[in-house]
Scaffold this motif. Structure first.
Motif, PDB file in Angstrom:
ATOM      1  N   ILE A   1       0.539  -1.589  -0.297  1.00 49.74           N
ATOM      2  CA  ILE A   1       0.135   0.022  -0.093  1.00 49.74           C
ATOM      3  C   ILE A   1       0.742   0.997   0.504  1.00 49.74           C
ATOM      4  O   ILE A   1       0.620   2.249  -0.722  1.00 49.74           O
ATOM      5  CB  ILE A   1      -1.167   0.279   1.715  1.00 49.74           C
ATOM      6  CG1 ILE A   1      -0.508  -0.131   2.837  1.00 49.74           C
ATOM      7  CG2 ILE A   1      -1.783  -1.521   1.064  1.00 49.74           C
ATOM      8  CD1 ILE A   1      -1.145   0.621   3.915  1.00 49.74           C
ATOM      9  N   THR A   2       2.255   1.038   0.476  1.00 49.79           N
ATOM     10  CA  THR A   2       3.265   2.535   0.798  1.00 49.79           C
ATOM     11  C   THR A   2       3.619   2.501  -0.754  1.00 49.79           C
ATOM     12  O   THR A   2       3.480   3.893  -1.127  1.00 49.79           O
ATOM     13  CB  THR A   2       4.447   1.604   2.130  1.00 49.79           C
ATOM     14  OG1 THR A   2       3.486   1.582   3.152  1.00 49.79           O
ATOM     15  CG2 THR A   2       5.062   3.303   1.315  1.00 49.79           C
ATOM     16  N   GLU A   3       3.988   1.302  -0.972  1.00 50.86           N
ATOM     17  CA  GLU A   3       4.550   1.402  -2.681  1.00 50.86           C
ATOM     18  C   GLU A   3       3.077   2.306  -3.638  1.00 50.86           C
ATOM     19  O   GLU A   3       3.583   2.841  -3.940  1.00 50.86           O
ATOM     20  CB  GLU A   3       4.745   0.194  -3.116  1.00 50.86           C
ATOM     21  CG  GLU A   3       5.400   0.657  -4.748  1.00 50.86           C
ATOM     22  CD  GLU A   3       5.377  -1.356  -5.260  1.00 50.86           C
ATOM     23  OE1 GLU A   3       6.511  -1.409  -5.947  1.00 50.86           O
ATOM     24  OE2 GLU A   3       5.298  -1.758  -5.046  1.00 50.86           O
ATOM     25  N   ALA A   4       1.873   1.675  -3.918  1.00 47.68           N
ATOM     26  CA  ALA A   4       1.259   2.322  -4.280  1.00 47.68           C
ATOM     27  C   ALA A   4       1.033   3.783  -4.077  1.00 47.68           C
ATOM     28  O   ALA A   4       0.444   4.733  -4.914  1.00 47.68           O
ATOM     29  CB  ALA A   4      -0.483   1.676  -3.792  1.00 47.68           C
ATOM     30  N   TYR A   5       1.175   4.454  -3.535  1.00 44.56           N
ATOM     31  CA  TYR A   5       0.169   5.800  -2.381  1.00 44.56           C
ATOM     32  C   TYR A   5       1.145   6.229  -2.594  1.00 44.56           C
ATOM     33  O   TYR A   5       0.882   7.427  -3.571  1.00 44.56           O
ATOM     34  CB  TYR A   5       0.008   5.688  -0.693  1.00 44.56           C
ATOM     35  CG  TYR A   5      -0.008   7.198  -0.561  1.00 44.56           C
ATOM     36  CD1 TYR A   5      -0.933   7.224  -0.624  1.00 44.56           C
ATOM     37  CD2 TYR A   5       0.715   7.458   0.389  1.00 44.56           C
ATOM     38  CE1 TYR A   5      -1.429   8.809  -0.731  1.00 44.56           C
ATOM     39  CE2 TYR A   5       1.044   9.032   0.816  1.00 44.56           C
ATOM     40  CZ  TYR A   5      -0.643   9.388   0.604  1.00 44.56           C
ATOM     41  OH  TYR A   5      -0.728  10.986   0.949  1.00 44.56           O
ATOM     42  N   GLU A   6       2.433   6.498  -3.168  1.00 44.28           N
ATOM     43  CA  GLU A   6       3.730   6.989  -3.297  1.00 44.28           C
ATOM     44  C   GLU A   6       3.440   6.843  -4.653  1.00 44.28           C
ATOM     45  O   GLU A   6       4.165   7.704  -5.241  1.00 44.28           O
ATOM     46  CB  GLU A   6       5.325   6.370  -2.934  1.00 44.28           C
ATOM     47  CG  GLU A   6       5.500   6.102  -1.708  1.00 44.28           C
ATOM     48  CD  GLU A   6       5.993   6.938  -1.369  1.00 44.28           C
ATOM     49  OE1 GLU A   6       6.809   8.164  -1.928  1.00 44.28           O
ATOM     50  OE2 GLU A   6       5.730   7.445   0.048  1.00 44.28           O
ATOM     51  N   THR A   7       3.388   6.403  -5.881  1.00 48.27           N
ATOM     52  CA  THR A   7       2.858   6.267  -7.292  1.00 48.27           C
ATOM     53  C   THR A   7       2.019   7.296  -7.499  1.00 48.27           C
ATOM     54  O   THR A   7       2.018   8.394  -8.181  1.00 48.27           O
ATOM     55  CB  THR A   7       2.988   5.187  -7.702  1.00 48.27           C
ATOM     56  OG1 THR A   7       3.856   4.735  -7.076  1.00 48.27           O
ATOM     57  CG2 THR A   7       3.185   4.968  -9.422  1.00 48.27           C
ATOM     58  N   LEU A   8       0.371   6.649  -6.525  1.00 47.54           N
ATOM     59  CA  LEU A   8      -0.974   8.030  -7.111  1.00 47.54           C
ATOM     60  C   LEU A   8      -1.096   8.916  -6.466  1.00 47.54           C
ATOM     61  O   LEU A   8      -1.132  10.037  -6.900  1.00 47.54           O
ATOM     62  CB  LEU A   8      -1.488   6.485  -6.471  1.00 47.54           C
ATOM     63  CG  LEU A   8      -1.713   5.672  -7.429  1.00 47.54           C
ATOM     64  CD1 LEU A   8      -2.974   4.356  -6.837  1.00 47.54           C
ATOM     65  CD2 LEU A   8      -1.396   5.100  -8.871  1.00 47.54           C
TER      66      LEU A   8
ATOM     67  N   ARG B   1       0.178   9.762 -13.872  1.00 42.02           N
ATOM     68  CA  ARG B   1       0.509   9.720 -14.803  1.00 42.02           C
ATOM     69  C   ARG B   1       1.304   9.363 -15.611  1.00 42.02           C
ATOM     70  O   ARG B   1       0.634   7.942 -16.877  1.00 42.02           O
ATOM     71  CB  ARG B   1       0.077  11.149 -15.377  1.00 42.02           C
ATOM     72  CG  ARG B   1       0.140  11.306 -16.868  1.00 42.02           C
ATOM     73  CD  ARG B   1      -0.092  12.776 -17.441  1.00 42.02           C
ATOM     74  NE  ARG B   1       1.604  13.375 -18.430  1.00 42.02           N
ATOM     75  CZ  ARG B   1       3.020  12.915 -18.939  1.00 42.02           C
ATOM     76  NH1 ARG B   1       1.482  12.248 -19.582  1.00 42.02           N
ATOM     77  NH2 ARG B   1       3.982  13.113 -18.901  1.00 42.02           N
ATOM     78  N   GLN B   2       2.609   8.746 -15.879  1.00 40.24           N
ATOM     79  CA  GLN B   2       3.155   7.636 -16.168  1.00 40.24           C
ATOM     80  C   GLN B   2       2.417   6.113 -15.425  1.00 40.24           C
ATOM     81  O   GLN B   2       2.540   5.365 -16.684  1.00 40.24           O
ATOM     82  CB  GLN B   2       4.611   8.217 -15.843  1.00 40.24           C
ATOM     83  CG  GLN B   2       5.104   8.894 -15.878  1.00 40.24           C
ATOM     84  CD  GLN B   2       5.532   9.139 -17.617  1.00 40.24           C
ATOM     85  OE1 GLN B   2       5.937   7.910 -18.510  1.00 40.24           O
ATOM     86  NE2 GLN B   2       5.508  10.571 -18.758  1.00 40.24           N
ATOM     87  N   TYR B   3       1.579   6.088 -14.333  1.00 39.98           N
ATOM     88  CA  TYR B   3       1.813   4.625 -14.149  1.00 39.98           C
ATOM     89  C   TYR B   3       0.046   4.464 -14.918  1.00 39.98           C
ATOM     90  O   TYR B   3       0.521   3.347 -15.394  1.00 39.98           O
ATOM     91  CB  TYR B   3       1.354   4.352 -12.847  1.00 39.98           C
ATOM     92  CG  TYR B   3       0.488   3.701 -12.302  1.00 39.98           C
ATOM     93  CD1 TYR B   3       1.449   2.858 -11.918  1.00 39.98           C
ATOM     94  CD2 TYR B   3      -0.493   3.112 -12.126  1.00 39.98           C
ATOM     95  CE1 TYR B   3       0.777   1.238 -11.902  1.00 39.98           C
ATOM     96  CE2 TYR B   3      -1.066   2.357 -11.079  1.00 39.98           C
ATOM     97  CZ  TYR B   3       0.074   1.333 -11.005  1.00 39.98           C
ATOM     98  OH  TYR B   3      -0.910   0.031 -10.998  1.00 39.98           O
ATOM     99  N   ASP B   4      -0.415   4.836 -15.362  1.00 40.96           N
ATOM    100  CA  ASP B   4      -1.981   5.609 -16.307  1.00 40.96           C
ATOM    101  C   ASP B   4      -1.415   4.752 -17.544  1.00 40.96           C
ATOM    102  O   ASP B   4      -1.955   3.862 -18.169  1.00 40.96           O
ATOM    103  CB  ASP B   4      -2.269   6.296 -15.881  1.00 40.96           C
ATOM    104  CG  ASP B   4      -3.130   6.170 -14.538  1.00 40.96           C
ATOM    105  OD1 ASP B   4      -3.260   5.323 -13.851  1.00 40.96           O
ATOM    106  OD2 ASP B   4      -4.061   7.450 -13.886  1.00 40.96           O
ATOM    107  N   MET B   5      -0.256   5.249 -17.951  1.00 41.57           N
ATOM    108  CA  MET B   5      -0.247   5.236 -19.303  1.00 41.57           C
ATOM    109  C   MET B   5       0.646   3.600 -19.531  1.00 41.57           C
ATOM    110  O   MET B   5       0.890   2.950 -19.999  1.00 41.57           O
ATOM    111  CB  MET B   5       0.931   6.361 -20.069  1.00 41.57           C
ATOM    112  CG  MET B   5       0.189   7.737 -20.295  1.00 41.57           C
ATOM    113  SD  MET B   5       0.923   9.288 -20.776  1.00 41.57           S
ATOM    114  CE  MET B   5       1.906   8.192 -21.969  1.00 41.57           C
ATOM    115  N   TYR B   6       1.828   3.578 -18.502  1.00 41.16           N
ATOM    116  CA  TYR B   6       2.399   2.155 -18.677  1.00 41.16           C
ATOM    117  C   TYR B   6       3.082   1.188 -17.489  1.00 41.16           C
ATOM    118  O   TYR B   6       4.109   0.956 -17.081  1.00 41.16           O
ATOM    119  CB  TYR B   6       3.773   2.988 -19.311  1.00 41.16           C
ATOM    120  CG  TYR B   6       4.390   4.753 -19.815  1.00 41.16           C
ATOM    121  CD1 TYR B   6       3.951   3.789 -21.065  1.00 41.16           C
ATOM    122  CD2 TYR B   6       5.018   5.523 -20.077  1.00 41.16           C
ATOM    123  CE1 TYR B   6       3.956   5.215 -22.416  1.00 41.16           C
ATOM    124  CE2 TYR B   6       4.504   5.978 -20.603  1.00 41.16           C
ATOM    125  CZ  TYR B   6       4.226   6.661 -22.511  1.00 41.16           C
ATOM    126  OH  TYR B   6       4.345   6.974 -23.338  1.00 41.16           O
ATOM    127  N   GLY B   7       2.544   1.636 -16.139  1.00 41.23           N
ATOM    128  CA  GLY B   7       2.624   1.461 -15.542  1.00 41.23           C
ATOM    129  C   GLY B   7       2.730  -0.232 -15.253  1.00 41.23           C
ATOM    130  O   GLY B   7       3.633  -1.253 -14.340  1.00 41.23           O
TER     131      GLY B   7
END
Length: 773
Positions: free
Chosen positions: A69-76, A83-89
């Motif tokens: 959950i920490t990894e997810a939060y640090e990205t989102l 934005r990068q994650y939504d495109m190339y996640g």
């Protein structure tokens, strides 16, 4: 060609579909949609982090989930990363999936750090930092496990901790994992940062700035040891009753000798003799140290520190051996006239017993005894000792407390005074939970959970309740008794109050004053739990006799509801001066009743005014008592007038009564804390003084006009009358209830006779003042 193009399109669609599945996982991990706002993402993470933080969940599965959950939060949380994650996640997820071994190592290092389970370096967390520091020398390493200099230092730090064990207490803080604590609380700017505490908790630290090698670190530590001990030269063997250790070998390591002198300081004097004196002793030149104590002489040929210490301890007067009969005698004496505590050392073959001799010399006001657990295993087991060496203490009154870790003088003295605190057996624990007549404060520690940092504030809190007869107990579970602990405290160590057959769980800070406040509230506040039938009656406006503030708590929210119940108890106590208000809580243990609880999905607060319909708000938005109070009073109390740009001047300038105006901000926590005091004063002075408030966030024009630069702030407006020749505005800085009362009285008592009579009708000392709560 068309077939090839068709295959490429199909493969691309498959990859894109896989990407979408993968990059949707971060949203799924946090339990939010892809359209979630930044605030929703932050709130979802905070909620999960509180529940899954490894300080509360020692198991690897929960720690792994927390990392995800920490990894997810640090990205989102970062718009560009999101934005990068939504495109190339999915590319990152794909790589991680096929490199699971390295990812697992990363996760392991992130959570456990570089010193996990090292026997000589204590891993420190924000909650254990204060308890780590006591008297003596301490050295703390603030580091990141991924910092190359930190990694290079690790072996030398472990070696230094091993060599100087018993002299310097070594700790390490994983600042990658506890980033907020390191950055905000300790102001750590780079890694590694090494802080040395020459006087433990009693003084400030010295930051080490030298090279990160064992040799340089040792030189630094030795400087402080030399301030404590010296090893003088003598030219003759002294005739004395004191224990003396004569160093014969002039080539022995100087630092080792200093370590020996430091550890043996209280019962052996270490000195050096020259070569000529050594020859006159007519002894094998291979001898390293000569020990003399009374008529005992011991020649030591070893340079091993532990061997030398065992030889020194071996010539000291023995500690009294204790068996079952002696234990019975000790308890009987302590229950009657004897008030001298007994400290018990549980020994096993091979331990050097240095600490028990050290404490025995330093603490002549206590008795010391030794129980040999190799010979008396059953007796040790009956005293909660499954593995020696260990410690325990019998106190005045006959109570027994098992001590965990190596005790200090401070720990022993506090434990002896806290004769209302006991270590519990499983039969004791079960009886307490089944008893509905007594009050116990319990520290419940499931097997292999972190709880040592809780014991010192727990003991300090117990000292506050000796005179009122409240008992404190520690239940530390083993593998065989762990089911009993987990049935109450689940996966974490827990403090709870067992009062009249009900267990009230404490979820606040592990601090003496907070624990004392919790116990006081449980004892002082009657059970305010409501039934659904009672809430139904409260909901009827026509029959409502009081204004009500009611919390609706669903059982599946667990510890969150425990925390909110504690805040509601504070609310209940603070609202006592307002006789028209009542506080209650509906604990929804069964959601299929068809009543109110059927619709309670999350903690909710409702305010029921005397003559109008209720207002509702999610209670997690008001997690602290001052915020709950301010919101509730805004809905149930009409003694304070909300003033705005249209009404402010007309109300304050045209009134025959003085106006007392509370200037505040919705972002100011202090404003929420003081608002109830303002309301109480308004009720006591109703009919003779007008009270109002101005929110400077929405009415900034008024606040600029009145020169309000800080919050909360109070102005008293006095218009002209026969005693007041001119209009006056008096500034009052808000401090405490009593100071506010005195300031208003001083300014307005002579304005007219009605105000003076109103002030004189109250005895301020008899009221529930903020200062006294």
């Amino acid at each position: 060609m068309d077939v090839l193009r068709y295959k490429i399109i199909i493969i691309s669609l498959v990859i894109i579909f896989t990407l979408n599945i993968c990059h949707a996982s971060y949203y799924k991990t946090l339990g939010v949609s892809k359209q979630a706002s930044q605030a929703e993402i932050r709130q979802a993470y905070k909620k999960l982090a509180i529940k899954l933080h490894p300080d509360k969940n020692p198991y690897e599965k929960e720690q792994e989930t927390f990392f995800k959950i920490t990894e997810a939060y640090e990205t989102l949380k970062d718009p560009e990363k999101r934005r990068q994650y939504d495109m190339y996640g999915s590319h990152h997820a794909y790589i991680r999936k096929h490199d699971s071994q390295s990812q697992s190592k990363y996760n392991d290092m992130f959570i456990k750090g570089l010193y996990h389970r090292d026997p000589n370096v204590e891993t420190i967390t924000p909650s254990t930092y204060k308890s780590f520091l006591n008297s003596g020398l301490h050295f703390i390493n603030f580091y990141s496990p991924f910092c190359p200099p930190c990694q290079n230092l690790a072996d030398d730090w472990k070696k230094l901790a091993e060599v100087y064990k018993g002299i310097v207490k070594f700790g390490a803080v994983n600042c990658k994992y506890h980033n907020s604590f390191c950055y905000h609380s300790m102001r750590i700017g780079n890694y590694p940062s090494l802080y040395f505490y020459p006087n433990g908790k009693e003084g400030s630290f010295v930051q080490y700035t030298g090279q990160h090698t064992y040799e340089d670190l040792e030189k630094f530590v030795v400087l402080y040891i030399k301030e404590k001990v010296t090893i003088p030269f003598v030219n003759a063997i002294e005739d004395t009753d004191e224990s003396m250790a004569y160093v014969l070998d002039t080539d022995m390591n100087e630092n080792m000798l200093l370590r020996l002198a430091y550890r043996l300081y209280w019962f052996t004097i270490m000195v050096k003799i020259d070569y000529n004196l050594k020859r006159t002793l007519k002894r094998d030149l291979e001898s390293k140290i000569l020990l003399k104590y009374n008529k005992i002489t011991v020649w030591i040929n070893s340079t091993d520190e532990e061997t030398i210490i065992k030889n020194v301890v071996g010539i000291l007067p023995t500690i009294e051996q204790v068996g079952l009969k002696k234990i019975q005698d000790i308890r009987n004496e302590l229950r009657n006239e004897n008030k001298i505590p007994w400290v018990l050392y549980f020994s096993t073959q091979g331990d050097n017993k240095l600490l028990v001799h050290d404490l025995n010399v330093k603490m002549p006001h206590m008795m010391f005894g030794e129980i040999n657990c190799d010979k008396l295993g059953e007796l040790c087991h009956s005293l909660q000792v499954n593995k020696a060496p260990a410690w325990g203490i019998f106190k005045p009154g006959g109570g027994y407390q098992r001590l965990f870790g190596e005790p200090t003088r401070n720990v022993l003295e506090k434990a002896a005074k806290a004769y209302n605190m006991h270590t519990l057996s499983i039969s004791d624990f079960k009886k307490i939970l089944e008893d509905d007549t007594t009050t116990w404060v319990l520290l419940i520690a499931p097997y292999k959970t972190s709880w040592q940092h809780m014991i010192e504030p727990f003991i300090e809190a117990s000292l506050e309740f000796i005179e009122v007869g409240i008992s404190f107990g520690v239940m530390s579970c083993s593998t065989h008794t762990n089911d009993y602990c987990r049935s109450v405290s689940e996966n974490n160590a827990l403090i709870a109050v067992q009062e009249r057959g009900k267990l009230h769980k404490y979820r606040g800070e592990i601090d003496k004053s907070d624990i004392v406040e919790f116990v006081d509230l449980i004892k002082d506040i009657d059970d305010f739990s409501l039934s659904e039938q009672q809430v139904l009656e409260i909901s009827d406006v026509q029959s409502r006799e009081y204004a009500w503030v009611v919390a609706f708590l669903p059982v599946h929210y667990g510890h969150v509801c425990d925390e909110l119940l504690h805040e509601m108890r504070i609310v209940s106590k603070r609202l006592r001066p307002l006789k028209f208000v009542r506080v209650g809580a509906l604990w929804c243990r069964n959601e299929r009743t068809g009543g109110f609880c059927n619709n309670v999905r999350a903690p909710t607060l409702r305010a029921y005014p005397l003559a109008s319909e209720h207002s509702t708000i999610p209670l997690q938005q008001l997690s602290k008592a001052p915020n709950i109070l301010e919101w509730a009073l805004n809905h149930i109390d009409d003694s304070i007038v909300n003033l705005n740009t249209d009404t402010f001047n007309s109300e304050t300038q045209g009134s025959e009564k003085p106006w007392v105006i509370y200037f505040h901000s919705s972002r100011c926590y202090k404003c929420s804390e003081m608002y109830l005091d303002f309301v109480i004063i308004a009720h006591r002075l109703n009919n003779v003084i007008n009270f109002g408030k101005v929110n400077c966030m929405s009415e900034c024009q008024i606040c600029r006009q009145e020169y309000i630069n800080s919050y909360p702030f109070i102005h008293i407006y006095l218009n002209k009358n026969e005693r007041q020749p001119y209009r006056a505005v008096v500034n009052i800085e808000v401090t405490t209830y009593s100071e506010l009362w005195k300031a208003i009285r001083l300014v307005s008592k002579n304005y007219n006779d009605d105000i003076l009579a109103k002030f004189n009708s109250f005895d301020i000392q008899s009221q529930y003042l903020r200062d006294e709560l």
